[in-house]
Design a protein around this motif. Sequence first.
Motif, PDB file in Angstrom:
ATOM      1  N   MET A   1       0.833  -1.183   0.000  1.00 34.01           N
ATOM      2  CA  MET A   1       0.000   0.000   0.000  1.00 34.01           C
ATOM      3  C   MET A   1       0.876   1.243   0.000  1.00 34.01           C
ATOM      4  O   MET A   1       1.764   1.394   0.823  1.00 34.01           O
ATOM      5  N   LYS A   2       0.608   2.160  -0.914  1.00 35.45           N
ATOM      6  CA  LYS A   2       1.385   3.383  -1.008  1.00 35.45           C
ATOM      7  C   LYS A   2       0.909   4.384   0.029  1.00 35.45           C
ATOM      8  O   LYS A   2      -0.277   4.666   0.147  1.00 35.45           O
ATOM      9  N   ARG A   3       1.828   4.930   0.784  1.00 33.58           N
ATOM     10  CA  ARG A   3       1.456   5.914   1.791  1.00 33.58           C
ATOM     11  C   ARG A   3       1.378   7.287   1.144  1.00 33.58           C
ATOM     12  O   ARG A   3       2.234   7.663   0.358  1.00 33.58           O
ATOM     13  N   MET A   4       0.367   8.053   1.532  1.00 28.26           N
ATOM     14  CA  MET A   4       0.206   9.410   1.039  1.00 28.26           C
ATOM     15  C   MET A   4       0.405  10.380   2.192  1.00 28.26           C
ATOM     16  O   MET A   4      -0.262  10.291   3.221  1.00 28.26           O
ATOM     17  N   ILE A   5       1.372  11.320   2.045  1.00 27.89           N
ATOM     18  CA  ILE A   5       1.595  12.318   3.084  1.00 27.89           C
ATOM     19  C   ILE A   5       0.371  13.207   3.172  1.00 27.89           C
ATOM     20  O   ILE A   5      -0.147  13.675   2.155  1.00 27.89           O
TER      21      ILE A   5
ATOM     22  N   LYS B   1      16.091   1.414   5.730  1.00 30.27           N
ATOM     23  CA  LYS B   1      14.877   0.864   6.327  1.00 30.27           C
ATOM     24  C   LYS B   1      14.211   1.922   7.195  1.00 30.27           C
ATOM     25  O   LYS B   1      14.851   2.505   8.072  1.00 30.27           O
ATOM     26  N   GLY B   2      12.937   2.162   6.943  1.00 24.15           N
ATOM     27  CA  GLY B   2      12.199   3.126   7.744  1.00 24.15           C
ATOM     28  C   GLY B   2      12.569   4.564   7.422  1.00 24.15           C
ATOM     29  O   GLY B   2      13.244   4.858   6.425  1.00 24.15           O
ATOM     30  N   LEU B   3      12.111   5.462   8.292  1.00 26.52           N
ATOM     31  CA  LEU B   3      12.358   6.894   8.136  1.00 26.52           C
ATOM     32  C   LEU B   3      13.705   7.224   8.757  1.00 26.52           C
ATOM     33  O   LEU B   3      13.974   6.864   9.906  1.00 26.52           O
TER      34      LEU B   3
ATOM     35  N   ARG C   1      12.565   7.392   3.376  1.00 26.03           N
ATOM     36  CA  ARG C   1      11.820   6.299   3.988  1.00 26.03           C
ATOM     37  C   ARG C   1      12.035   5.072   3.121  1.00 26.03           C
ATOM     38  O   ARG C   1      11.730   5.073   1.930  1.00 26.03           O
ATOM     39  N   ASP C   2      12.602   4.036   3.716  1.00 20.86           N
ATOM     40  CA  ASP C   2      12.947   2.811   2.986  1.00 20.86           C
ATOM     41  C   ASP C   2      13.779   3.123   1.749  1.00 20.86           C
ATOM     42  O   ASP C   2      13.607   2.524   0.691  1.00 20.86           O
ATOM     43  N   GLY C   3      14.677   4.106   1.906  1.00 23.82           N
ATOM     44  CA  GLY C   3      15.593   4.473   0.835  1.00 23.82           C
ATOM     45  C   GLY C   3      15.061   5.472  -0.166  1.00 23.82           C
ATOM     46  O   GLY C   3      15.821   5.962  -1.010  1.00 23.82           O
ATOM     47  N   GLN C   4      13.784   5.822  -0.083  1.00 25.94           N
ATOM     48  CA  GLN C   4      13.175   6.750  -1.025  1.00 25.94           C
ATOM     49  C   GLN C   4      13.043   8.132  -0.396  1.00 25.94           C
ATOM     50  O   GLN C   4      12.728   8.259   0.795  1.00 25.94           O
ATOM     51  N   PRO C   5      13.283   9.211  -1.174  1.00 30.13           N
ATOM     52  CA  PRO C   5      13.239  10.561  -0.600  1.00 30.13           C
ATOM     53  C   PRO C   5      11.853  10.915  -0.076  1.00 30.13           C
ATOM     54  O   PRO C   5      10.839  10.537  -0.657  1.00 30.13           O
ATOM     55  N   VAL C   6      11.838  11.645   1.036  1.00 33.26           N
ATOM     56  CA  VAL C   6      10.591  12.156   1.602  1.00 33.26           C
ATOM     57  C   VAL C   6      10.533  13.651   1.294  1.00 33.26           C
ATOM     58  O   VAL C   6      11.337  14.430   1.813  1.00 33.26           O
ATOM     59  N   LYS C   7       9.596  14.035   0.466  1.00 32.45           N
ATOM     60  CA  LYS C   7       9.491  15.414  -0.010  1.00 32.45           C
ATOM     61  C   LYS C   7       8.629  16.258   0.922  1.00 32.45           C
ATOM     62  O   LYS C   7       7.677  15.779   1.519  1.00 32.45           O
TER      63      LYS C   7
END
Length: 254
Positions: free
Chosen positions: A1-5, A153-155, A178-184
């Motif tokens: 499931m994709k999380r939406m900020i 892993k994680g934030l 988060r899990d290696g992906q940028p948090v914008k």
Amino acid sequence: MKRMILTSAAALLGFTAQVQAHDLWVVGENKDVLTADIVYGHGFPAPEAIQKERTVLFEPIKVVGNGYEEVLKQKGENYHYEGKKLAKGTYFVLAKYKPTAWIEKEDGKWEMNKTRKDTSEAVKYCGISTMAAKSIMVVGDDDGAFALKPLGKGLEFTPLAKPDAIKKDAPIRFKLTRDGQPVKQAKVFGSFGGFSSNDETSVAFYATTDLKGEFEFKALKEGLWYLKTTVNTDSGDKNCEIFNDKASLSFMVR
């Protein structure tokens, strides 16, 4: 499931509900043995006793380095851990608060490990909370390159410059993933020990991550600093609507 900020009024409600929530940091010192403390509360870097019923929410402090990993042992106060003296190298000291459901009822009271389906009373807010704390420790004259490697892993926060470059008045870039992906577009706060008696209400630094999850940090003074963030996302579950994830990084400014 994709999380939406969350950027709507619901996000604001979630943020407001969390204003008085605790933060999590971890601090350590390499002496005759390695000592490390979970700092769970509002006043960095001073640890305080963890409420007995909440001790189960924390994993033991762990230390990782290049080819090295150790789970520390709790000794003395329930926030205090010890392990082997570290050899020359760069390490992460890690503390983790396990995913935990919290509800806030209409009367303002909070209950742990419950969602909307676990009570017949009206609930204003339900969130699944996690916290991850990381501290950078450089032992000896190591080049510090290990600190540039995210755990993935994680934030988490990762510096984009080696620890010896993090100096007073020097602009240094960090990245939030988060899990290696940028948090914008995440809000980031930072401060140092002694700046305020309550790090929830008064901090020395503020930034917002860009589209690459990056931001620029400049320290006002030398000493032990931290960065922290809270990211609320939609869980997609009507019984507990928010994922409330927190992360912190502590490090020395030279």
